[in-house]
Write an enzyme that holds these catalytic residues in place. Structure first.
Site, short mmCIF file in Angstrom:
data_model
loop_
_atom_site.label_atom_id
_atom_site.label_comp_id
_atom_site.label_asym_id
_atom_site.label_seq_id
_atom_site.Cartn_x
_atom_site.Cartn_y
_atom_site.Cartn_z
N ASP A 248 0.83 -1.21 0.00
CA ASP A 248 0.00 0.00 0.00
C ASP A 248 0.86 1.26 0.00
OD1 ASP A 248 -2.31 -1.47 -0.03
OD2 ASP A 248 -2.64 -1.37 2.13
N GLU A 249 1.96 1.21 0.75
CA GLU A 249 2.83 2.38 0.82
C GLU A 249 3.34 2.77 -0.56
OE1 GLU A 249 6.94 3.84 3.11
OE2 GLU A 249 5.94 1.98 3.68
N GLY A 250 3.79 1.79 -1.33
CA GLY A 250 4.29 2.08 -2.66
C GLY A 250 3.21 2.57 -3.60
N ALA A 253 2.18 6.12 -2.84
CA ALA A 253 3.18 7.06 -3.36
C ALA A 253 3.01 7.23 -4.87
CB ALA A 253 4.58 6.55 -3.04
#
Length: 716
Positions: A248-250, A253
């Site tokens: 999810d973080e990637g 971003a």
């Protein structure tokens, strides 16, 4: 894990949630038929004393007051005053003028089902500290436009200021966010607070505390947000307060970058940019590969299924992304891995006893410099234990040897179960074949290590290779950095510059297999806005169905009947509510103690509403509402069955509703209708039968959904 990850957030065209619509209009009364209370009559009104005069007399009559008290009171004004100030959707726009608009961009939302201005709050709960982002958007166009961002970090303290630093003190961890939340309270206007969603995303650092401690902290944070602050908290099911997944973080971003670049959100199929992020412990890659059929074959028709596939919808477009988070390949992890690799190579060479206590040659250290590092080997290793090792740079630069070491820790030769692979046996579509010409943005340590040495916003891998060779050459090759503020001091202070740049070059060229001529772009901000995952995670919160609803602000004031003895006491309450400033689709309700203005409330399930529509112009709506309030307080609106009354503005009208608990009792509804219409002043009475109607709650379009939810909740 399933073979294909569906994005946490999906962005279908923005629309409001289903509303409780009132369907007006029943057959008109015919002289040849008996009176039906569910029909709209065109009867003539008889003259009567003014409403206020009638109320004065009724209120002062002791017998009236005694009878009213005996029935328990029609409205909470006399027993318990409930003021519900709520929005049925939170996604409904109000008509503004240039003078009253909350934004300078426009006066009306592109989509009338959305508010003109929205706020969203995201807290990044990192391992070393927490950060709050308060975003303000307008809906002047088909995609929300970011107007501004407020940002604040927790103060640094010994041991870190992140949630994990509080260990077993869950309440202390939750309270540590208070200084950040003050920024949100101060930044979001009062009128928007109840419809401004908030979410907290913690990094994997919190997971190191163990399941019990991390769960206690997250629960304490949620409880504090829900009880101490006015913002609606995103639900647990939608990840409102959680430890964020690496994928999810990637992806968030990627959303941030492409949103700020204007590549997503529009109707056209603009090519998107790839995102490469290099943190301390991991590196992420996210891009949208294309699988055009090659003339002579050799290319798959689509991306194979697996954890690497991430499906996402945004602005009416569907995206199928490749994403992967390479744990252990962040810059700090790479340093540790390379130093360990140097020690293991020396150990394998069967060096003389005591070698590990002597300085070891390391081509990735600046020539002539020495760096002490701590290395730990597991218990099953021949060198089990912890060591402080001195790494010594060569007398002459050896950048090629350093690059060889960095390529070795990428494990390019590891078995590839699903071809093609990038490094360490991880599947990745070929960038050269599926993403050859689109923009590539590299962030975080990619940015820090190149920007600080004067690299432009865009450069090729070849130019990065040349920079690396120059830095690895040592101080005698650094004269070209003299004109860059702080560069020389930074190079002299950090003996691992050569290691860092060689790893970055090897990661991009050897690991991700980007050709030397490929251009990459570095950025910390785009259009003045910080890059990273927070904005990308906040954008979905503007969409209905994303796990939150506008909060109902409830003010409860206990007042016995003897405390409201006259008209003056009533008006002290009534006159302090800004009726004309209530926005469209918001409502104010006066209800019996213990009854809420919900169809599904136990006291309301068998009931219905008599609705009168009054135009706003000339203050007519507020006057009509005042008279309905006084009729209710005077016990004239069937005190035994009336549950409450509601004031609900629309664009040009106000809907005034009288809630009754006997929706199926026609005689009761008939009497209520007659009393209400006769009690209003002549100039406020409906001009036609289209301006009032009665409807049972169970006849509304959304009733079936409510019953379904209640049934589901009961069975679980």
């Amino acid at each position: 894990m399933s073979s294909s990850n569906t994005g946490t957030w999906s962005f279908p065209p923005f629309r409001s949630s289903p509303r409780r619509r009132s369907v007006g209009g029943l057959p008109k009364h015919s002289a040849s038929q008996p009176w039906e209370p569910f029909e709209k009559t065109d009867r003539r009104y008889r003259s009567s004393p003014s409403m206020l005069q009638s109320l004065y007399m009724a209120w002062m009559a002791q017998t009236q007051r005694a009878r009213y008290l005996k029935t328990g009171g029609v409205l909470g004004l006399l027993v318990l005053f409930y003021l519900y100030f709520s929005s049925s959707s939170g996604h409904v726009s109000t008509h503004y003028t240039a003078e009253t608009s909350p934004t300078t961009r426009c006066v009306q939302a592109f989509d009338s089902s959305k508010p003109l201005v929205q706020y969203a709050i995201m807290i990044d709960a990192g391992s070393t500290g927490s950060r709050i982002h308060v975003y303000r958007f307008n809906n002047c166009g088909p995609t929300p436009e970011l107007e501004s961002e407020e940002f604040k970090m927790t103060e640094k303290k010994a041991g870190g200021s992140g949630l994990s630093s509080y260990g077993a003190d869950a309440e202390g961890a939750a309270k540590s966010l208070d200084p950040l939340l003050k920024v949100a309270v101060d930044s979001v206007p009062e009128a928007f607070k109840s419809c401004t969603p908030i979410a907290v995303k913690a990094t994997a650092g919190l997971r190191l505390l163990g399941d019990e401690m991390s769960k206690n902290i997250l629960n304490a944070v949620r409880t504090r947000l829900e009880t101490e602050y006015p913002f609606p908290v995103v639900s647990k099911e939608n990840g409102g307060v959680e430890i964020m997944k690496g994928e999810d973080e990637g992806v968030f971003a990627w959303i941030t970058t492409n949103y700020l670049l204007g590549k997503i959100g529009g109707p056209d199929n603009t090519p998107t940019a790839a995102v490469f992020d290099l943190g301390g412990g991991s590196t992420q890659i996210v891009f949208q590969p294309s699988f055009a059929v090659a003339e002579h074959g050799g290319m798959p028709e689509k991306m194979p299924d697996g954890d690497h596939k991430y499906k996402l919808g945004f602005g009416g477009r569907a995206f199928e992304l490749y994403q992967h988070s390479h744990l252990g390949y962040g810059l700090m992890s790479a340093r540790k891995a390379l130093h360990t690799h140097v020690v293991e190579k020396m150990h394998a060479s069967k060096a003389e006893a005591g070698w590990i206590m002597k300085p070891l040659a390391n081509p990735c250290i600046t020539p002539g410099e020495t760096k002490k590092v701590n290395i730990t080997f597991p218990s099953d290793h021949e060198l089990a234990g912890e060591y402080e090792v001195s790494m010594k740079g060569p007398e002459d630069a050896l950048p090629a040897q350093c690059r060889a070491l960095t390529e070795e820790i990428l494990f390019k030769d590891k078995a590839c179960d699903l071809a093609p692979c990038s490094f360490n046996g991880v599947h990745q579509p070929s960038l050269e074949k599926t993403f050859a010409r689109e923009d590539v943005y590299i962030f975080s340590y990619f940015y820090d290590r190149t920007h600080d040495l004067g690299m432009p916003d865009s450069f090729t891998i070849r130019e990065l290779h040349d920079l690396t060779a120059n830095v690895c050459g040592g101080e005698k090759h650094w004269s070209s950095f003299a004109g860059i503020e702080g560069a020389l001091a930074d190079l002299k202070d950090r003996p691992e510059w050569c290691l860092d740049l060689n790893f970055i070059t090897a990661l991009l060229h050897t690991g991700y297999e980007m050709p030397m001529h490929r251009e990459v772009k570095i950025a910390k901000k785009i259009k003045g806005n910080e890059l990273g995952w927070c904005l990308g995670a906040s954008l979905p919160l503007l969409e209905t169905g994303s796990g939150w609803q506008c909060r109902v602000k409830e003010i409860s004031l206990t007042q016995l009947i003897d405390n409201v003895p006259d008209i003056a006491a009533f008006y002290r309450i009534f006159n302090n509510i800004p009726w004309t400033t209530i926005r469209a689709r918001e409502s104010i309700h006066f209800f019996r103690a213990g009854v809420k203005p919900l169809w599904e409330d136990a006291e309301n399930v068998e009931g219905g509403c008599m609705v009168v529509k009054v135009r706003k112009d000339g203050g007519r709506a507020v006057r009509a509402w005042e008279e309905v309030c006084l009729m209710a307080c005077g016990g004239q609106l069937q005190a035994s069955v009336t549950q409450g009354i509601s004031y609900s503005p629309r664009l040009y009208w106000v809907h005034i509703s009288i809630w009754t608990k006997q929706g199926g009792n026609r005689r009761s509804v008939e009497l209520l209708t007659q009393t209400l219409l006769a009690g209003l002043s002549p100039d406020l009475r409906p001009k036609s039968s289209d301006d009032y109607y009665f409807k049972k709650h169970s006849d509304h379009q959304g009733w079936a959904d409510i019953v379904e939810r209640q049934t589901k909740a009961a069975t679980t």
